[in-house]
Design an enzyme around this catalytic site. Structure first.
Site, mmCIF file in Angstrom:
data_model
loop_
_atom_site.group_PDB
_atom_site.id
_atom_site.type_symbol
_atom_site.label_atom_id
_atom_site.label_comp_id
_atom_site.label_asym_id
_atom_site.label_seq_id
_atom_site.Cartn_x
_atom_site.Cartn_y
_atom_site.Cartn_z
ATOM 1 C CD GLU A 104 1.823 -13.791 -12.163
ATOM 2 O OE1 GLU A 104 2.460 -14.641 -13.597
ATOM 3 O OE2 GLU A 104 3.080 -14.037 -11.522
ATOM 4 C CB CYS A 129 2.027 -20.797 -11.048
ATOM 5 S SG CYS A 129 1.914 -20.006 -10.141
#
Length: 300
Positions: A104, A129
């Protein structure tokens, strides 16, 4: 020597008519498509533009460099401009895990370095996460960010980022407006006028360090003359901050997929602040940057 492998077989799963645009995406435009190109590719594939990011997840995942985890994370984000940006995780052999880049982060960094100022949605092939959720909260449009987790079986888990990160701590808690993609440009200057230093200075002026004021950027040059930059992106929670060297190598990867590259020169330009990225570079000179010329310059 850094290796950025890419398995071209993933492209062969797409129709022949789509190959020119896919090759442009991966090998010519550093893993981005303009809004017009994205519309054209969606039309070729006979799918909606909203479905295209999901279709491109295997391509994004194929760019991952994962000698430690062997776990390929693929990310595709759509910017406010309508452009699409790929991202994937990147790890480094024989060095500390803190150097790793999350998928990301990679996609946001890609969009940021291409000049994108907002992100509408993010599609990823594995649940983000906590580190990444916190990083995404810093982009400035996180309240409107749509996150879609698509499993290998095609199952979708879709929610605004606020659904994945409730009661979030972020910039507003520290009195900061805006975010990574929309932060005011700096007006730093540096006496050294060489090309690589000036490239790093320009990037430092677009870095994001509202908490420490440690604005910084890296310019690096490879032995075959490729020059790229990376910027520092600070985070309200500190640890998810993106280091400028990691940002620069991520940029180099997407500019060099399928190749082995050797870094020749690295220039760090940073302000005098409580944060210094020189210590990060010193550690890397024993591994990733061994035998590389590293120079540091202060800007003000």
């Amino acid at each position: 020597m850094l290796s950025f492998p890419f398995d071209r077989q993933v492209l062969e799963t797409f129709p022949e008519e789509a190959q020119p645009l896919l090759n442009t995406l991966v090998f010519e435009q550093a893993c981005m498509l303009t809004a017009e190109q994205a519309d054209e590719l969606a039309s070729i594939l006979s799918i909606s533009i909203d479905k295209l990011p999901e279709m491109l997840l295997p391509v994004a995942a194929a760019t991952a460099v994962v000698p430690v985890s062997h776990f390929h994370v693929g990310v595709v984000i759509r910017g406010g401009s309508g452009a699409l940006y790929l991202g994937s995780n990147m790890e480094f052999d024989k060095t500390f895990l803190g150097m790793s880049l999350h998928g990301e982060q990679s996609a946001v960094n890609n969009a940021w370095l291409h000049g994108e100022t907002s992100i509408i949605n993010l599609v990823v092939n594995a649940a983000p996460c906590g580190h990444c959720r916190q990083f995404l909260h810093e982009i400035g449009t996180s309240e409107q960010l749509d996150v879609n987790i698509v499993s290998s079986a095609g199952e979708s888990n879709r929610s605004p980022l606020t659904g994945f990160l409730p009661s979030a701590f972020g910039p507003v808690d520290l009195g900061v407006d805006g975010g990574i993609l929309s932060y005011a440009k700096q007006t730093l200057k540096c006496e050294e006028k060489s090309e690589l230093v000036q490239l790093a200075l320009e990037a430092a002026n677009s870095s994001y360090a509202p908490y420490s004021k440690g604005f910084a950027a890296i310019a690096l040059e490879t032995t075959d003359g490729v020059k790229v930059c990376g910027r520092y992106a600070e985070n309200a929670a500190y640890n998810p901050s993106l280091q400028p060297m990691t940002s620069a190598i991520a940029h180099l990867r997407f500019a060099s997929l399928g190749k082995d590259v050797e870094i020749k020169n690295v220039v760090l330009v940073e302000t005098d602040s409580p944060v210094s990225h020189a210590t990060h570079l010193a550690a890397l000179q024993k591994t990733v940057l061994k035998d590389v010329t590293v120079q540091r310059y202060l800007a003000s």
